[in-house]
Write a protein that holds these residues in place. Sequence first.
Motif, PDB file in Angstrom:
ATOM      1  N   LYS A   4       0.846  -1.185   0.000  1.00 36.23           N
ATOM      2  CA  LYS A   4       0.000   0.000   0.000  1.00 36.23           C
ATOM      3  C   LYS A   4       0.885   1.239   0.000  1.00 36.23           C
ATOM      4  N   ARG A   5       0.322   2.344  -0.425  1.00 44.52           N
ATOM      5  CA  ARG A   5       1.054   3.589  -0.474  1.00 44.52           C
ATOM      6  C   ARG A   5       1.330   4.093   0.939  1.00 44.52           C
ATOM      7  N   SER A   6       2.470   4.740   1.102  1.00 44.40           N
ATOM      8  CA  SER A   6       2.845   5.314   2.387  1.00 44.40           C
ATOM      9  C   SER A   6       2.493   6.798   2.399  1.00 44.40           C
ATOM     10  N   PHE A   7       1.695   7.207   3.371  1.00 45.71           N
ATOM     11  CA  PHE A   7       1.347   8.619   3.495  1.00 45.71           C
ATOM     12  C   PHE A   7       2.587   9.453   3.794  1.00 45.71           C
ATOM     13  N   TYR A   8       3.471   8.924   4.627  1.00 46.65           N
ATOM     14  CA  TYR A   8       4.697   9.667   4.941  1.00 46.65           C
ATOM     15  C   TYR A   8       5.495   9.949   3.676  1.00 46.65           C
ATOM     16  N   ALA A   9       5.687   8.926   2.850  1.00 49.92           N
ATOM     17  CA  ALA A   9       6.456   9.098   1.622  1.00 49.92           C
ATOM     18  C   ALA A   9       5.780  10.102   0.695  1.00 49.92           C
ATOM     19  N   ALA A  10       4.452   9.968   0.515  1.00 52.94           N
ATOM     20  CA  ALA A  10       3.727  10.875  -0.376  1.00 52.94           C
ATOM     21  C   ALA A  10       3.825  12.317   0.113  1.00 52.94           C
ATOM     22  N   LYS A  11       3.707  12.529   1.403  1.00 49.98           N
ATOM     23  CA  LYS A  11       3.773  13.883   1.958  1.00 49.98           C
ATOM     24  C   LYS A  11       5.179  14.463   1.842  1.00 49.98           C
ATOM     25  N   ASP A  12       6.185  13.647   2.105  1.00 49.60           N
ATOM     26  CA  ASP A  12       7.576  14.094   2.012  1.00 49.60           C
ATOM     27  C   ASP A  12       7.904  14.551   0.591  1.00 49.60           C
ATOM     28  N   LEU A  13       7.511  13.746  -0.394  1.00 50.85           N
ATOM     29  CA  LEU A  13       7.818  14.096  -1.782  1.00 50.85           C
ATOM     30  C   LEU A  13       6.934  15.227  -2.292  1.00 50.85           C
ATOM     31  N   TYR A  14       5.723  15.355  -1.749  1.00 53.44           N
ATOM     32  CA  TYR A  14       4.865  16.499  -2.090  1.00 53.44           C
ATOM     33  C   TYR A  14       5.541  17.802  -1.675  1.00 53.44           C
ATOM     34  N   LYS A  15       6.049  17.832  -0.460  1.00 51.65           N
ATOM     35  CA  LYS A  15       6.716  19.050   0.026  1.00 51.65           C
ATOM     36  C   LYS A  15       7.947  19.369  -0.818  1.00 51.65           C
ATOM     37  N   TYR A  16       8.688  18.339  -1.177  1.00 52.35           N
ATOM     38  CA  TYR A  16       9.872  18.575  -2.005  1.00 52.35           C
ATOM     39  C   TYR A  16       9.486  19.135  -3.368  1.00 52.35           C
ATOM     40  N   ARG A  17       8.526  18.497  -4.034  1.00 51.54           N
ATOM     41  CA  ARG A  17       8.146  18.938  -5.383  1.00 51.54           C
ATOM     42  C   ARG A  17       7.564  20.347  -5.387  1.00 51.54           C
ATOM     43  N   HIS A  18       6.978  20.770  -4.262  1.00 54.02           N
ATOM     44  CA  HIS A  18       6.389  22.102  -4.167  1.00 54.02           C
ATOM     45  C   HIS A  18       7.300  23.075  -3.419  1.00 54.02           C
ATOM     46  N   SER A  19       8.591  22.747  -3.377  1.00 53.88           N
ATOM     47  CA  SER A  19       9.608  23.660  -2.805  1.00 53.88           C
ATOM     48  C   SER A  19       9.341  24.006  -1.345  1.00 53.88           C
ATOM     49  N   TYR A  20       8.909  23.012  -0.562  1.00 49.75           N
ATOM     50  CA  TYR A  20       8.747  23.167   0.881  1.00 49.75           C
ATOM     51  C   TYR A  20       7.903  24.401   1.205  1.00 49.75           C
ATOM     52  N   PRO A  21       6.611  24.360   0.894  1.00 48.73           N
ATOM     53  CA  PRO A  21       5.766  25.555   1.024  1.00 48.73           C
ATOM     54  C   PRO A  21       5.650  26.110   2.435  1.00 48.73           C
ATOM     55  N   ASN A  22       5.841  25.285   3.449  1.00 49.75           N
ATOM     56  CA  ASN A  22       5.709  25.763   4.824  1.00 49.75           C
ATOM     57  C   ASN A  22       7.055  25.944   5.509  1.00 49.75           C
ATOM     58  N   TYR A  23       8.130  25.981   4.692  1.00 47.18           N
ATOM     59  CA  TYR A  23       9.473  26.033   5.249  1.00 47.18           C
ATOM     60  C   TYR A  23       9.834  27.460   5.651  1.00 47.18           C
ATOM     61  N   LYS A  24      10.359  27.610   6.855  1.00 48.33           N
ATOM     62  CA  LYS A  24      10.803  28.915   7.348  1.00 48.33           C
ATOM     63  C   LYS A  24      12.322  28.934   7.386  1.00 48.33           C
ATOM     64  N   GLU A  25      12.922  29.800   6.578  1.00 45.31           N
ATOM     65  CA  GLU A  25      14.374  29.886   6.545  1.00 45.31           C
ATOM     66  C   GLU A  25      14.898  30.644   7.760  1.00 45.31           C
ATOM     67  N   SER A  26      16.120  30.331   8.120  1.00 47.22           N
ATOM     68  CA  SER A  26      16.732  30.952   9.289  1.00 47.22           C
ATOM     69  C   SER A  26      16.863  32.456   9.092  1.00 47.22           C
ATOM     70  N   ARG A  27      16.715  33.203  10.197  1.00 48.37           N
ATOM     71  CA  ARG A  27      16.853  34.656  10.129  1.00 48.37           C
ATOM     72  C   ARG A  27      18.312  35.099  10.137  1.00 48.37           C
ATOM     73  N   ARG A  28      19.224  34.204  10.508  1.00 48.56           N
ATOM     74  CA  ARG A  28      20.628  34.587  10.544  1.00 48.56           C
ATOM     75  C   ARG A  28      21.175  34.777   9.139  1.00 48.56           C
ATOM     76  N   ALA A  29      22.256  35.508   9.057  1.00 44.81           N
ATOM     77  CA  ALA A  29      22.862  35.771   7.753  1.00 44.81           C
ATOM     78  C   ALA A  29      23.240  34.455   7.082  1.00 44.81           C
ATOM     79  N   ASN A  30      22.912  34.354   5.805  1.00 40.27           N
ATOM     80  CA  ASN A  30      23.203  33.124   5.065  1.00 40.27           C
ATOM     81  C   ASN A  30      24.703  32.995   4.853  1.00 40.27           C
ATOM     82  N   GLU A  31      25.258  31.910   5.357  1.00 38.98           N
ATOM     83  CA  GLU A  31      26.708  31.715   5.253  1.00 38.98           C
ATOM     84  C   GLU A  31      27.105  31.002   3.960  1.00 38.98           C
TER      85      GLU A  31
END
Length: 411
Positions: free
Chosen positions: A73-100
């Motif tokens: 059967k399909r894995s929800f975890y796998a589907a969700k993980d790859l969904y976020k990747y393909r959509h460029s991590y829509p809920n991702y918050k980048e660090s406020r510190r200067a990008n090194e």
Amino acid sequence: MGNLMGSLRYKEPSTIEECDSTWETDSESDEHQGEDSGISESISLLESGKCAELPDTAQQMVVEMLEPSTKIKRSFYAAKDLYKYRHSYPNYKESRRANEYRNLRFYLNKIPLVPDGIYVEEILNKWRGDYDKLEHNHTYIQWLFPLREQGLNFFAQELTQDEIKEFQSTREAKRRFLLAYTIMLDFFGMKLLDKNGNVERAANWKDRFQHLNESQHNYLRITRILKSLGELGFEAFKSPLVRLLLKESLVEGTLPNMRHSALEYFVYTLRDRAQRRALLRYAQRHYQPPENFVWGPPRRRRPAGAGVVAVGVTASGREPSGARRRSPPHEGLGGSSRGGSRGHGSPPGAERAVEEEEEEDDEEEEDGRDGGIGGGGGGRRGRGESRTRMEGRGEDRGQEDEEEYIETIPL
């Protein structure tokens, strides 16, 4: 503020259907798939929260350990993980510190990877063919193939959007990145053929495939490599690699333990729906047993009251020769049919269509194409050309840039 507003607009997917848009725009009927699409809403060990504290890569390994002993059967975890990747991590918050830009600086040979203190040039010049070191060292892979997600090496820094743009515009970094890719391909028993990303078996494939089939933690590495290729400007390189791995696992039988990872993870790293559909159709033709293939198009439900399928009628009012009328479905809730087909239960016309489609795909395979289905009637040809154009988009991006320096890489 931008990240905050993006977070408010983003709706977390809660089902596999919401995560997987592969068949959303497909015009096919459900004749490739039986009544059950294989998507289960039951809660697995991973989804129940018992594995929530494991790192992402460890969770994938748990999936691989659990699946063989249970119904496919399909894995929800796998589907969700790859969904976020393909959509460029829509809920991702980048660090406020200067990008090194630590990943970029590592690839420019200005800083070593942590914690081992090894520079990228040392890896590129001395690690090729050192399979023991590549196998047993677990800190380099996060530096060689960075992502916008945390891996097992907590000293490695996640990519940011700004760093990705800078990396993609830095020729020297991309040249070294491709060299690192060829080192890992050699480790797996494959080699890069050209600037389009085509791959094939290497001279050492027998020993390396045997090792790869028995060391399933390397499937996690392949997933990371595929994701990183897409992040750093080499999306077009992913389809040829996945196609070869599907062929070896499903057709040649050299990597039988890999087939679940290839279908559940590798295919879904591709951002182009048409490319995913082409790969899944290829896999479906060779998957055994066919009734366990759960990655095909979901079954389309017929509207209530739809009983008899219309057939052609001649001018005299008779059905044309060879025409068959489907028997009415069993009545149930809503009067909808629960028939469906699983290969041998398909109507003759559907079987012929599938056979024609397979023949066309096989012809394309001989020509070395990985695109959509072409040839046949005018309608099918148009649809195939459209898919081919869609699949070519990723390959065209930055190809002129790649041609300048990929030819300098020893393949």
